[in-house]
Design a protein around this motif. Structure first.
Motif, PDB file in Angstrom:
ATOM      1  N   GLY A  49      46.490   9.872  98.605  1.00  0.00           N
ATOM      2  CA  GLY A  49      46.780  10.726  97.452  1.00  0.00           C
ATOM      3  C   GLY A  49      45.552  11.252  96.736  1.00  0.00           C
ATOM      4  N   GLU A  50      45.840  12.106  95.755  1.00  0.00           N
ATOM      5  CA  GLU A  50      44.775  12.702  94.956  1.00  0.00           C
ATOM      6  C   GLU A  50      44.129  11.654  94.052  1.00  0.00           C
ATOM      7  N   GLY A  51      42.878  11.879  93.759  1.00  0.00           N
ATOM      8  CA  GLY A  51      42.159  10.989  92.869  1.00  0.00           C
ATOM      9  C   GLY A  51      41.635   9.739  93.538  1.00  0.00           C
ATOM     10  N   LYS A  52      41.853   9.606  94.828  1.00  0.00           N
ATOM     11  CA  LYS A  52      41.361   8.438  95.546  1.00  0.00           C
ATOM     12  C   LYS A  52      39.923   8.661  95.994  1.00  0.00           C
ATOM     13  N   ALA A  53      39.328   7.612  96.532  1.00  0.00           N
ATOM     14  CA  ALA A  53      37.910   7.652  96.897  1.00  0.00           C
ATOM     15  C   ALA A  53      37.626   8.724  97.940  1.00  0.00           C
ATOM     16  N   ARG A  54      36.457   9.343  97.772  1.00  0.00           N
ATOM     17  CA  ARG A  54      35.985  10.343  98.728  1.00  0.00           C
ATOM     18  C   ARG A  54      34.563   9.973  99.181  1.00  0.00           C
ATOM     19  N   PRO A  55      34.435   8.894  99.928  1.00  0.00           N
ATOM     20  CA  PRO A  55      33.106   8.500 100.379  1.00  0.00           C
ATOM     21  C   PRO A  55      32.598   9.458 101.452  1.00  0.00           C
ATOM     22  N   LYS A  56      31.292   9.575 101.546  1.00  0.00           N
ATOM     23  CA  LYS A  56      30.710  10.359 102.625  1.00  0.00           C
ATOM     24  C   LYS A  56      30.336   9.394 103.736  1.00  0.00           C
ATOM     25  N   LEU A  57      31.078   9.459 104.820  1.00  0.00           N
ATOM     26  CA  LEU A  57      30.892   8.523 105.921  1.00  0.00           C
ATOM     27  C   LEU A  57      30.541   9.247 107.210  1.00  0.00           C
ATOM     28  N   ARG A  58      29.516   8.780 107.863  1.00  0.00           N
ATOM     29  CA  ARG A  58      29.159   9.249 109.205  1.00  0.00           C
ATOM     30  C   ARG A  58      29.352   8.065 110.141  1.00  0.00           C
ATOM     31  N   LEU A  59      30.306   8.185 111.044  1.00  0.00           N
ATOM     32  CA  LEU A  59      30.715   7.057 111.872  1.00  0.00           C
ATOM     33  C   LEU A  59      30.032   7.057 113.237  1.00  0.00           C
ATOM     34  N   TRP A  60      29.642   5.871 113.661  1.00  0.00           N
ATOM     35  CA  TRP A  60      29.018   5.646 114.967  1.00  0.00           C
ATOM     36  C   TRP A  60      29.815   4.538 115.661  1.00  0.00           C
ATOM     37  N   PHE A  61      30.132   4.738 116.938  1.00  0.00           N
ATOM     38  CA  PHE A  61      31.030   3.823 117.630  1.00  0.00           C
ATOM     39  C   PHE A  61      30.325   3.123 118.791  1.00  0.00           C
ATOM     40  N   LYS A  62      30.229   1.797 118.712  1.00  0.00           N
ATOM     41  CA  LYS A  62      29.663   0.992 119.788  1.00  0.00           C
ATOM     42  C   LYS A  62      30.787   0.616 120.736  1.00  0.00           C
ATOM     43  N   CYS A  63      30.747   1.136 121.960  1.00  0.00           N
ATOM     44  CA  CYS A  63      31.889   1.068 122.869  1.00  0.00           C
ATOM     45  C   CYS A  63      31.841  -0.151 123.781  1.00  0.00           C
ATOM     46  N   GLU A  64      32.109  -1.320 123.210  1.00  0.00           N
ATOM     47  CA  GLU A  64      32.199  -2.530 124.021  1.00  0.00           C
ATOM     48  C   GLU A  64      33.495  -2.568 124.832  1.00  0.00           C
ATOM     49  N   ASN A  65      34.391  -1.616 124.612  1.00  0.00           N
ATOM     50  CA  ASN A  65      35.543  -1.455 125.493  1.00  0.00           C
ATOM     51  C   ASN A  65      35.103  -1.053 126.896  1.00  0.00           C
ATOM     52  N   LEU A  66      33.855  -0.589 127.026  1.00  0.00           N
ATOM     53  CA  LEU A  66      33.295  -0.214 128.326  1.00  0.00           C
ATOM     54  C   LEU A  66      32.370  -1.299 128.877  1.00  0.00           C
ATOM     55  N   GLN A  67      32.362  -2.460 128.236  1.00  0.00           N
ATOM     56  CA  GLN A  67      31.578  -3.601 128.715  1.00  0.00           C
ATOM     57  C   GLN A  67      32.263  -4.220 129.941  1.00  0.00           C
ATOM     58  N   LYS A  68      31.565  -5.046 130.699  1.00  0.00           N
ATOM     59  CA  LYS A  68      32.204  -5.793 131.775  1.00  0.00           C
ATOM     60  C   LYS A  68      33.371  -6.584 131.206  1.00  0.00           C
ATOM     61  N   VAL A  69      34.446  -6.696 131.969  1.00  0.00           N
ATOM     62  CA  VAL A  69      35.748  -7.269 131.609  1.00  0.00           C
ATOM     63  C   VAL A  69      36.419  -6.492 130.484  1.00  0.00           C
ATOM     64  N   GLY A  70      35.847  -5.364 130.077  1.00  0.00           N
ATOM     65  CA  GLY A  70      36.476  -4.522 129.064  1.00  0.00           C
ATOM     66  C   GLY A  70      36.339  -5.019 127.649  1.00  0.00           C
TER      67      GLY A  70
END
Length: 377
Positions: A49-70
């Motif tokens: 909703g309106e009036g809620k937080a508006r943080p400035k976020l730049r997201l980076w994803f470490k993909c351990e889903n691509l590690q051995k055994v997933g």
């Protein structure tokens, strides 16, 4: 498991040593970015909703889903085996022939089975009967002997103790041991270095840094092995580390314990994030709470976890299991976290690392989760 008293100290330097030890056995997993997900994280959703937080976020994803055994668990399992091999007499004295044993809902199970097979060591894995079928099949596929148990940590540990008595196998716990913590923490070192390198821009053939690197990392927390390891990898760097949990049926035990000052020792939850149904172990707790290397915890509803899974699939084109989507759900939907970032980061915003801890979810389960999400709208 190696005697904890012989383990290296729980420090950032020890995490670096662990990385060198397991370097031949694990992948250096990629880091991805998404301008669309960063924009979503920086904008309140209609439900907020309106009036809620508006943080400035730049997201980076470490993909351990691509590690051995997933999943990231390969790091701790290989480090545990390599540490055992250094124990005097373990290889030559018959200890290795009796094998290793653990209890796990799936990812540590597969990881230890793989590490044991790579070293020619028998592996006995205690798994809850409600474990995801693909995780059970994969564990067996790596050559391990699977023994089934009930779903709670108490039931799993009881069956594990019986296997140890019958086989003489050495216990390699899924999270509550210094060697496991240090092995899991290696992903944090990689993450920091990769983001710093990606932030460098090529200007006239010269590298110029835009900024120092990550401001924060959000990691999922079950037993706490990976979260505490990541926290160690960030010690002294100025990077804030936060734990992320599902809230369904009290699965946010670490958050509740952190806020009360007393570790919660048992959890019974059927949260969709099946890898996070365990209580925080004593060793991780010593890093997370007693040393205050984790800055805080946030928890989200299962519905938000599934929404985050869908976004990871649609925007990043990666498949992550529910447990891995919890940190992204926090960044997108947890109003307390978002308000904190807005307050602390101001106009500059934060570069926030999101740990995708694993990707072991069947297509059938994925379809059911997304279908249920659609029906609930």
């Amino acid at each position: 498991m190696a005697d904890p008293s012989t383990s290296p100290p729980l420090t950032r330097a020890s995490v670096a040593e662990a990385r060198e030890l397991i370097r031949p056995f694990v992948h250096r997993t990629p880091v991805l970015t998404s301008s669309s997900l960063s924009a979503l994280a920086s904008t309140p959703t209609p439900t907020q909703g309106e009036g809620k937080a508006r943080p400035k976020l730049r997201l980076w994803f470490k993909c351990e889903n691509l590690q051995k055994v997933g999943a990231f668990k390969a790091r701790g399992a290989f480090h545990a085996i390599e540490r055992l091999k250094k124990e005097p007499g373990w290889l030559a004295g018959g200890g290795a022939e009796r094998g290793v044993v653990t209890h796990s809902s799936g990812n540590h199970a597969q990881a230890l089975a793989l590490a044991a097979r790579a070293n020619g060591i028998p592996a006995y894995i205690v798994m809850p009967t409600i474990s995801a079928p693909p995780k059970i099949a994969a564990t067996k596929g790596y050559g391990a002997t699977v023994v089934f148990s009930g779903s709670t940590s108490v039931e799993r540990e009881a069956v594990t103790a019986k296997v140890v008595e019958e086989t003489g196998a050495r216990l390699v716990p899924p999270y509550d041991h210094p060697d496991i913590v240090l092995g899991q923490g290696t992903l944090g070192l990689e993450f920091q270095e990769q983001v710093e390198a990606m932030m460098a821009e090529d200007v006239g053939g010269e590298k110029k840094k835009k900024k120092k690197g990550l401001d924060a990392i959000i990691a999922p927390c079950g037993g706490g092995g990976m979260l505490s390891g990541v926290a160690l990898s960030c010690e002294g760097t100025g990077i804030c580390v936060f734990g992320a949990e599902p809230s369904f049926q009290g699965a946010d035990d670490a958050k509740r314990g952190y806020e009360s000052g007393v570790r919660v020792e048992s959890v019974s939850s059927l949260t969709v994030a099946d890898g996070l149904r365990t209580p925080v172990g004593r060793v991780p707790w010593s890093v997370i709470y007693e040393r205050r290397l984790v800055a805080g915890f946030y928890s989200v509803a299962d519905a938000d976890v599934v929404r985050a899974m869908r976004l990871a699939y649609e925007r990043l084109k990666v498949v992550v299991e529910p447990s891995a989507a919890v940190p992204l759900a926090v960044a997108l939907y947890d109003e307390d976290f978002r308000a904190m970032v807005e307050r602390e980061a101001g106009e500059e915003g934060w570069d926030v690392g999101i740990v995708f801890s694993g990707g072991n979810v069947s297509l059938e389960a994925l379809g059911k989760l997304f279908a249920a999400e659609e029906e609930s709208k």
